[in-house]
Scaffold this active site. Structure first.
Site, short mmCIF file in Angstrom:
data_model
loop_
_atom_site.label_atom_id
_atom_site.label_comp_id
_atom_site.label_asym_id
_atom_site.label_seq_id
_atom_site.Cartn_x
_atom_site.Cartn_y
_atom_site.Cartn_z
N ASP A 12 0.81 -1.33 0.08
CA ASP A 12 -0.12 -0.02 0.02
C ASP A 12 0.73 1.24 -0.11
OD1 ASP A 12 -2.29 1.51 0.15
OD2 ASP A 12 -2.53 1.45 2.27
N ARG A 15 0.19 5.89 -4.46
CA ARG A 15 -0.48 6.95 -4.66
C ARG A 15 -0.10 7.97 -3.64
NH1 ARG A 15 -6.90 5.69 -5.51
NH2 ARG A 15 -6.58 4.51 -3.56
N ARG A 16 0.30 7.90 -2.51
CA ARG A 16 0.58 8.75 -1.62
C ARG A 16 2.26 9.07 -1.86
NH1 ARG A 16 -0.64 5.98 3.65
NH2 ARG A 16 -1.31 4.28 2.64
N TRP A 17 2.82 7.98 -2.11
CA TRP A 17 4.12 8.17 -2.61
C TRP A 17 4.36 9.27 -3.76
CZ3 TRP A 17 7.19 7.40 -6.82
CH2 TRP A 17 8.86 7.07 -6.63
N SER A 59 -7.76 -5.69 -5.31
CA SER A 59 -9.10 -6.34 -5.09
C SER A 59 -9.98 -6.09 -5.78
CB SER A 59 -9.63 -5.55 -3.42
OG SER A 59 -9.82 -4.17 -3.93
N ASN A 62 -11.26 -2.58 -5.91
CA ASN A 62 -10.09 -1.73 -6.55
C ASN A 62 -10.45 -1.77 -8.01
OD1 ASN A 62 -7.34 -2.82 -4.56
ND2 ASN A 62 -8.57 -1.08 -4.46
N ARG A 168 1.98 -5.20 5.58
CA ARG A 168 1.09 -3.92 5.25
C ARG A 168 2.03 -2.86 5.24
NH1 ARG A 168 -5.33 -2.46 4.20
NH2 ARG A 168 -4.67 -0.61 3.07
N LEU A 175 -6.73 -5.21 7.08
CA LEU A 175 -6.55 -6.13 6.05
C LEU A 175 -7.33 -6.07 4.59
CD1 LEU A 175 -6.47 -9.50 8.08
CD2 LEU A 175 -4.38 -8.13 7.26
N SER A 176 -8.23 -5.37 4.65
CA SER A 176 -8.82 -4.89 3.45
C SER A 176 -9.33 -6.20 2.70
CB SER A 176 -8.05 -4.03 2.71
OG SER A 176 -7.91 -2.85 3.37
N GLU A 187 0.29 -13.38 11.90
CA GLU A 187 0.76 -12.38 12.57
C GLU A 187 0.70 -11.34 11.73
OE1 GLU A 187 1.64 -12.62 15.79
OE2 GLU A 187 0.87 -14.58 15.85
#
Length: 219
Positions: A12, A15-17, A59, A62, A168, A175-176, A187
């Site tokens: 994940d 886009r923020r990157w 997903s 998505n 993640r 967990l989406s 874990e």
């Protein structure tokens, strides 16, 4: 606790990157794609105990809800690399398994056709999943689709390895819908780093953290 035998990665933060660096989405997703290859190669070469790697590519939400412009960027990268990447996975002694709705209307025909031979359904028709190490990619994946599409005896989540460790990136702590039937006792390792910045050393730290965990697994 030793090393995990099966790990899941939710890559994940692409886009923020892009937003933080003032880059376009193509650069962000391509950088993220290159990092997937880098991490898979590192796992192959330095973590022989890890037999299965699960990747959340897209997903089903998505595939349904992302903009056409964004999806076209992702599909462009996939089209350019599918055959070469599959060859590299197989050359490294692993098999690709695709799980998800590859008949989704937003998935381009050429990608669907390229991936169909590696879809879970095709392995079912052949009678068994490939032995040895696996790269399992969730593409247009949704657990409700999985339950509706298969019988209880042929659920991918019944026949694939349970996931020991989920990593993640991007700071979100959920967990989406990432293979919920396979992550019952996983874990969960969350890291604030965005996926394109995730390094081999970050993976090492996640595996080391896993080794310290006590896992009663219902006992």
């Amino acid at each position: 606790m030793g090393q995990p035998r099966a790990i899941g990665i939710i890559p994940d933060g692409n886009r923020r990157w892009a937003s933080l660096r003032g880059e376009n989405l193509y650069i962000a997703y391509y950088t993220g794609y290159r990092n997937v290859k880098r991490i898979l190669t590192y796992i192959r070469d330095f973590y022989p105990a890890i037999r299965s790697v699960y990747l959340y590519v897209l997903s089903r939400d998505n595939c349904s809800k992302r903009s056409r412009a964004e999806l076209s960027i992702l599909y462009r990268i996939m089209r350019r690399s599918i055959e070469r990447d599959i060859a590299e996975i197989e050359k490294g002694g692993a098999s690709l398994v695709i799980v998800g709705d590859i008949n989704h209307p937003n998935l381009p025909d050429n990608i669907r056709e390229s991936l169909a031979p590696y879809h879970f359904d095709m392995y079912l028709k052949k009678g068994s999943l490939p032995d040895g190490r696996r790269v399992v990619a969730g593409l247009c994946y949704d657990p409700f689709w999985e339950i509706e599409h298969y019988t209880p005896k042929t659920l991918p989540s019944r026949l694939l390895d349970e996931i020991d460790l989920v990593i993640r990136t991007g700071g979100e702590k959920r967990l989406s819908s990432f293979f919920p039937l396979l992550t019952r006792y996983a874990e969960l390792y969350f890291i604030d780093k965005l996926w394109p910045d995730f390094t081999r050393e970050d993976l090492d730290r996640a595996v080391q953290w896993f080794s310290t965990r006590r896992r009663p697994m219902g006992r």
